[in-house]
Write a protein that holds these residues in place. Structure first.
Motif, PDB file in Angstrom:
ATOM      1  N   GLU A 105       0.840  -1.198   0.000  1.00 34.38           N
ATOM      2  CA  GLU A 105       0.000   0.000   0.000  1.00 34.38           C
ATOM      3  C   GLU A 105       0.874   1.246   0.000  1.00 34.38           C
ATOM      4  OE1 GLU A 105      -2.076  -0.472   3.616  1.00 34.38           O
ATOM      5  OE2 GLU A 105      -3.234  -2.209   2.951  1.00 34.38           O
ATOM      6  N   ALA A 106       0.339   2.319  -0.561  1.00 33.83           N
ATOM      7  CA  ALA A 106       1.020   3.610  -0.527  1.00 33.83           C
ATOM      8  C   ALA A 106      -0.041   4.705  -0.486  1.00 33.83           C
ATOM      9  CB  ALA A 106       1.920   3.796  -1.742  1.00 33.83           C
ATOM     10  N   VAL A 107       0.222   5.735   0.311  1.00 33.89           N
ATOM     11  CA  VAL A 107      -0.667   6.887   0.420  1.00 33.89           C
ATOM     12  C   VAL A 107       0.085   8.107  -0.091  1.00 33.89           C
ATOM     13  CG1 VAL A 107      -1.920   8.406   2.001  1.00 33.89           C
ATOM     14  CG2 VAL A 107      -1.964   5.941   2.362  1.00 33.89           C
ATOM     15  N   VAL A 108      -0.581   8.893  -0.940  1.00 30.09           N
ATOM     16  CA  VAL A 108       0.021  10.088  -1.521  1.00 30.09           C
ATOM     17  C   VAL A 108      -0.757  11.305  -1.048  1.00 30.09           C
ATOM     18  CG1 VAL A 108       0.823  11.179  -3.641  1.00 30.09           C
ATOM     19  CG2 VAL A 108       0.496   8.702  -3.569  1.00 30.09           C
ATOM     20  N   VAL A 109      -0.059  12.289  -0.463  1.00 30.28           N
ATOM     21  CA  VAL A 109      -0.708  13.516  -0.002  1.00 30.28           C
ATOM     22  C   VAL A 109      -0.098  14.706  -0.731  1.00 30.28           C
ATOM     23  CG1 VAL A 109      -1.354  12.593   2.251  1.00 30.28           C
ATOM     24  CG2 VAL A 109       0.890  13.660   1.956  1.00 30.28           C
ATOM     25  N   GLU A 110      -0.703  15.886  -0.537  1.00 28.79           N
ATOM     26  CA  GLU A 110      -0.275  17.062  -1.289  1.00 28.79           C
ATOM     27  C   GLU A 110       0.978  17.714  -0.720  1.00 28.79           C
ATOM     28  OE1 GLU A 110      -3.488  19.681  -3.115  1.00 28.79           O
ATOM     29  OE2 GLU A 110      -4.582  18.751  -1.465  1.00 28.79           O
ATOM     30  N   GLY A 111       1.070  17.835   0.591  1.00 31.25           N
ATOM     31  CA  GLY A 111       2.153  18.596   1.184  1.00 31.25           C
ATOM     32  C   GLY A 111       3.042  17.769   2.088  1.00 31.25           C
ATOM     33  N   TYR A 112       4.309  18.228   2.273  1.00 36.48           N
ATOM     34  CA  TYR A 112       5.225  17.434   3.085  1.00 36.48           C
ATOM     35  C   TYR A 112       4.867  17.466   4.560  1.00 36.48           C
ATOM     36  CZ  TYR A 112       7.480  21.951   1.944  1.00 36.48           C
ATOM     37  OH  TYR A 112       7.740  23.255   1.644  1.00 36.48           O
ATOM     38  N   CYS A 117      -4.621  10.951  -1.583  1.00 40.91           N
ATOM     39  CA  CYS A 117      -5.459  11.463  -0.498  1.00 40.91           C
ATOM     40  C   CYS A 117      -5.386  12.982  -0.498  1.00 40.91           C
ATOM     41  CB  CYS A 117      -4.967  10.888   0.835  1.00 40.91           C
ATOM     42  SG  CYS A 117      -5.960  11.383   2.237  1.00 40.91           S
ATOM     43  N   PHE A 118      -6.414  13.626  -1.046  1.00 40.49           N
ATOM     44  CA  PHE A 118      -6.442  15.081  -1.142  1.00 40.49           C
ATOM     45  C   PHE A 118      -7.575  15.642  -0.295  1.00 40.49           C
ATOM     46  CE2 PHE A 118      -4.319  15.453  -5.595  1.00 40.49           C
ATOM     47  CZ  PHE A 118      -3.107  15.147  -5.008  1.00 40.49           C
ATOM     48  N   SER A 159      -1.814  -2.709 -17.326  1.00 41.23           N
ATOM     49  CA  SER A 159      -2.515  -3.814 -16.671  1.00 41.23           C
ATOM     50  C   SER A 159      -1.991  -4.021 -15.259  1.00 41.23           C
ATOM     51  CB  SER A 159      -2.330  -5.103 -17.478  1.00 41.23           C
ATOM     52  OG  SER A 159      -2.886  -4.972 -18.762  1.00 41.23           O
ATOM     53  N   GLY A 160      -2.911  -4.091 -14.307  1.00 47.04           N
ATOM     54  CA  GLY A 160      -2.549  -4.370 -12.926  1.00 47.04           C
ATOM     55  C   GLY A 160      -2.144  -3.157 -12.120  1.00 47.04           C
ATOM     56  N   TYR A 161      -2.093  -1.970 -12.738  1.00 47.67           N
ATOM     57  CA  TYR A 161      -1.645  -0.771 -12.038  1.00 47.67           C
ATOM     58  C   TYR A 161      -2.659   0.354 -12.242  1.00 47.67           C
ATOM     59  CZ  TYR A 161       2.797  -3.169 -11.585  1.00 47.67           C
ATOM     60  OH  TYR A 161       3.766  -4.087 -11.265  1.00 47.67           O
ATOM     61  N   SER A 162      -3.069   0.968 -11.133  1.00 43.49           N
ATOM     62  CA  SER A 162      -4.026   2.061 -11.215  1.00 43.49           C
ATOM     63  C   SER A 162      -3.837   2.939  -9.985  1.00 43.49           C
ATOM     64  CB  SER A 162      -5.454   1.524 -11.301  1.00 43.49           C
ATOM     65  OG  SER A 162      -6.369   2.577 -11.518  1.00 43.49           O
ATOM     66  N   PHE A 163      -4.833   3.776  -9.693  1.00 39.83           N
ATOM     67  CA  PHE A 163      -4.825   4.626  -8.506  1.00 39.83           C
ATOM     68  C   PHE A 163      -6.215   4.643  -7.900  1.00 39.83           C
ATOM     69  CE2 PHE A 163      -0.948   6.116 -10.379  1.00 39.83           C
ATOM     70  CZ  PHE A 163      -0.186   6.594  -9.320  1.00 39.83           C
ATOM     71  N   GLN A 164      -6.267   4.970  -6.620  1.00 40.04           N
ATOM     72  CA  GLN A 164      -7.529   5.230  -5.937  1.00 40.04           C
ATOM     73  C   GLN A 164      -7.503   6.663  -5.417  1.00 40.04           C
ATOM     74  OE1 GLN A 164      -8.993   1.934  -3.326  1.00 40.04           O
ATOM     75  NE2 GLN A 164      -6.997   1.039  -3.758  1.00 40.04           N
ATOM     76  N   PHE A 165      -8.692   7.235  -5.214  1.00 39.73           N
ATOM     77  CA  PHE A 165      -8.793   8.626  -4.787  1.00 39.73           C
ATOM     78  C   PHE A 165      -9.634   8.721  -3.521  1.00 39.73           C
ATOM     79  CE2 PHE A 165      -7.534   8.876  -9.117  1.00 39.73           C
ATOM     80  CZ  PHE A 165      -6.780  10.033  -9.219  1.00 39.73           C
ATOM     81  N   SER A 166      -9.047   9.356  -2.509  1.00 36.10           N
ATOM     82  CA  SER A 166      -9.744   9.561  -1.247  1.00 36.10           C
ATOM     83  C   SER A 166      -9.867  11.066  -1.014  1.00 36.10           C
ATOM     84  CB  SER A 166      -8.970   8.918  -0.088  1.00 36.10           C
ATOM     85  OG  SER A 166      -9.575   9.215   1.153  1.00 36.10           O
ATOM     86  N   PHE A 167     -11.106  11.557  -0.969  1.00 36.59           N
ATOM     87  CA  PHE A 167     -11.350  12.977  -0.715  1.00 36.59           C
ATOM     88  C   PHE A 167     -11.805  13.136   0.733  1.00 36.59           C
ATOM     89  CE2 PHE A 167     -12.021  12.368  -5.274  1.00 36.59           C
ATOM     90  CZ  PHE A 167     -11.126  13.296  -5.771  1.00 36.59           C
TER      91      PHE A 167
END
Length: 642
Positions: free
Chosen positions: A263-270, A310-311, A334-342
């Motif tokens: 798993e990996a979570v991506v956010v906007e700011g450090y 995650c924005f 194939s097999g790679y995408s993203f999910q979006f959490s608001f």
């Protein structure tokens, strides 16, 4: 850096591939034969319960027969540890005791220059840290205390402070014999074009070092401490060390936790990333406040196959997510995408963790939308579809976006899913308009009309189920198109719908969905409605899609694995073909009562044998599916991405 094939072969010869792979998998004892260099395990690249991942030590190759992943020593290290190819070669060469050749003179010169700039950035980081701890850092310390940052976190991320002075850092570096030209090249000092003396880029700011994959300080992010200070965040400029469009903040810390959890979570700011790291989400990275680039997208897939972006849920966060979508689509594979959490409006990840704790954050991330759903919502929320022209415009926007996907297989999957979803939307919208235009109706639901015009048969339920699965999982229809197109449906409306679905798939890029759905006659409209929708408004459409299909096939509510759905679908096709064989045999037997010759008897014998064989196969498949269904019902739900 280029490596000679001879060197790579020597590394492969000294390291056993199964030993490298064994760090990530557990070998299946039943299928593995170590003496033959033949190893089997569950794939480390996708979730599965039966081992389909094969390692052949004799050929120095691995392959997963489930997801298709394949490669050698270097590929495996790249994919499981997020390293570049040169980095994987360096790591394995060290393990194998193989000396790498010296780089060419120009490359060595560039690397020496980068190393020198990294040394200067390290000096700057130490200066900022000392200022943070000293008398001038009081305001910065008060700010970090207000943010709830713990001493351990401050040390780990090496927080610092840039004094509100034009030359504090410049003087510090000059005292250590650092030329001003090098300070400028490292992005720490600004030299005006008019010849005036250079001055510190960062002044009066809380400083956070930005580190590369090796943990070296290569740049800085500075946050203003003034309530109305602008810009709020200031990053280092592009330098030979620092490229915003490639780097991810906290990548060197997040890489290993991400591989372990998948798993990996991506956010906007450090600062958001640091807050989540402190709370226990260590597989988190930030995009350094810039729009996503294709390089960052591909890099994130080395962390996890479906990172969660995650924005904030405000307009700015949604807008940033929409920009990210446009960058993601061209490189989908194939097999790679993203999910979006608001997140809830007005809250950032730091706020959410403080208010609801780690479990509250995980719960929000667990609601993340799939990329397809995020795209669908983006386009539909801003669209009116009350005229043919507007429907065509919506369809064109989707076509243009999906047309940017370079991977042919993924592009076709999106086209299929989109066409079916649009047909559903346009059909229900037209149906809603017709219903609203009728002040009274003896049958407002419309479902009875379809049922009255459909004659039941032994195969009725299975036919309806097969059509419903095709509409919900159009890739199964596409994969089995020839077989589906020739299915012997016994119901006239089912035959009509079969032909419509085949037309959509067979003429995928040229068939305008709005025009196609408008040509449906009323019985066909009603049978589609019965299988896919309840009588509800468009706003609630998503919640009720395929409600009747779920009633006929209740296990779909448990989100079974895709391979199970496909196995069940193929079994239902077998049943329909079996029914047709039985009808054919009955017809032959009826004719034999009147006239039986040698040819008729031969046909009857062949049909009987074929029917007996197909019945046995169907019975075995049904038993296997029932056993798998039982396990799916009793197994705990798969944890949501965090």
């Amino acid at each position: 850096m280029r490596f000679e094939p001879r060197l790579l072969d020597e590394i492969r010869a000294r390291l056993t591939l199964s030993d490298i792979v064994a760090r990530r998998v557990t070998w299946d004892r039943r299928k593995t034969q170590p003496g033959k260099g033949d190893y089997w395990a569950c794939c480390p690249f996708h979730q599965e319960k039966s081992p389909s991942f094969h390692v052949d030590d004799r050929r120095n190759r691995y392959k997963c027969f489930g997801c298709g992943a394949s490669g050698d020593h270097f590929t495996f290290v790249c994919e499981t540890e997020g390293l570049s190819f040169p980095e994987s070669v360096e790591r394995l060469a060290e393990q194998a005791g193989v000396a790498l050749p010296a780089p060419d003179p120009q490359a060595a010169k560039r690397e020496k220059k980068r190393a020198g700039l990294a040394d200067i950035c390290e000096m700057a980081a130490q200066f900022f840290q000392s200022e943070y701890a000293g008398p001038r850092g009081e305001q910065a310390r008060a700010y970090t205390a207000k943010r709830g940052l713990m001493p351990q976190t401050l040390r780990e991320f090496r927080f610092g402070y840039a004094p509100d002075s034009r030359n504090a850092l410049k003087s510090y570096l000059a005292d250590r014999d650092v030329p001003e030209t090098a300070m400028v090249e490292a992005g720490l000092v600004i030299r005006p074009d008019d010849g005036r003396p250079g001055y510190d880029r960062f002044r009066g700011r809380l400083m956070i070092p930005i580190q590369d994959d090796r943990g070296r300080v290569v740049a800085f992010g500075g946050r203003t401490l003034l309530p109305d200070g602008q810009p709020k965040y200031l990053n280092s400029p592009e330098t030979p060390l620092f490229h915003k469009g490639v780097m991810l903040f906290n990548a060197h810390r997040a890489r290993e936790p991400a591989f372990k959890t998948g798993e990996a979570v991506v956010v906007e700011g450090y600062l958001d990333a640091i807050a989540l790291w402190q709370a226990g989400i260590q597989h988190v990275v930030a995009s350094l406040g810039t729009a996503f680039t294709e390089d960052q997208v591909v890099r994130l897939w080395k962390f996890a196959p479906e990172p969660v972006i995650c924005f904030d849920g405000d307009a700015a966060g949604v807008s940033a997510a929409h920009r990210a979508i446009d960058r993601i689509f061209p490189v989908l594979r194939s097999g790679y995408s993203f999910q979006f959490s608001f997140l809830p409006d007005g809250m950032d990840p730091d706020d959410l963790v403080k208010e609801k704790g780690l479990d509250g954050f995980r719960q929000e991330v667990g609601k993340a939308q799939a990329l397809f759903d995020a795209v669908w919502e983006r386009e539909i929320s801003a669209s009116r579809i009350d005229t043919p022209e507007r429907k065509a415009a919506l369809e064109k926007r989707f076509d243009d976006l999906i047309g940017t996907i370079r991977d042919e297989r993924v592009r076709r999957r999106y086209q299929l899913d989109l066409k079916f979803k649009l047909s559903n939307l346009f059909f229900e919208q037209a149906r809603q308009n017709r219903r609203d235009g009728k002040k009274t109706s003896d049958n407002p639901s419309g479902l009875g009309l379809a049922r009255e015009r459909v004659a039941t048969s032994n195969a009725f339920g299975t036919e309806r189920l097969v059509l419903g699965i095709c509409m919900r999982f159009p890739h199964l229809l596409d994969r089995n198109f020839e077989r589906f197109s020739g299915l012997p449906f016994t119901n006239d409306l089912h035959l009509q719908l079969r032909d419509v679905l085949c037309r959509i798939v067979d003429d995928l890029e040229a068939a305008p969905i709005a025009q196609l759905t408008s040509s449906f006659d009323e019985p066909l409209r009603e049978i589609m409605n019965e299988m896919m929708l309840e009588t509800i408004g468009l706003q609630e459409q998503r919640k009720a899609e395929f409600s009747v299909l779920n009633h006929r096939f209740p296990l779909l509510k448990s989100n079974p694995p895709e391979d199970f759905v496909e196995a069940a679908y193929l079994h239902f096709l077998d049943q329909l073909e079996l029914n047709a064989l039985e009808e054919e045999l009955s017809g032959e037997l009826a004719n034999a009562d009147e006239q039986l010759d040698e040819n008729s008897w031969a046909r009857i014998q062949a049909l009987t044998q074929d029917l007996s064989r197909r019945r046995e196969e169907c019975a075995r498949d049904e038993a296997d599916l029932a056993e798998r269904a039982k396990k799916i019902r009793t197994s705990p739900p798969v944890a949501a991405a965090q």
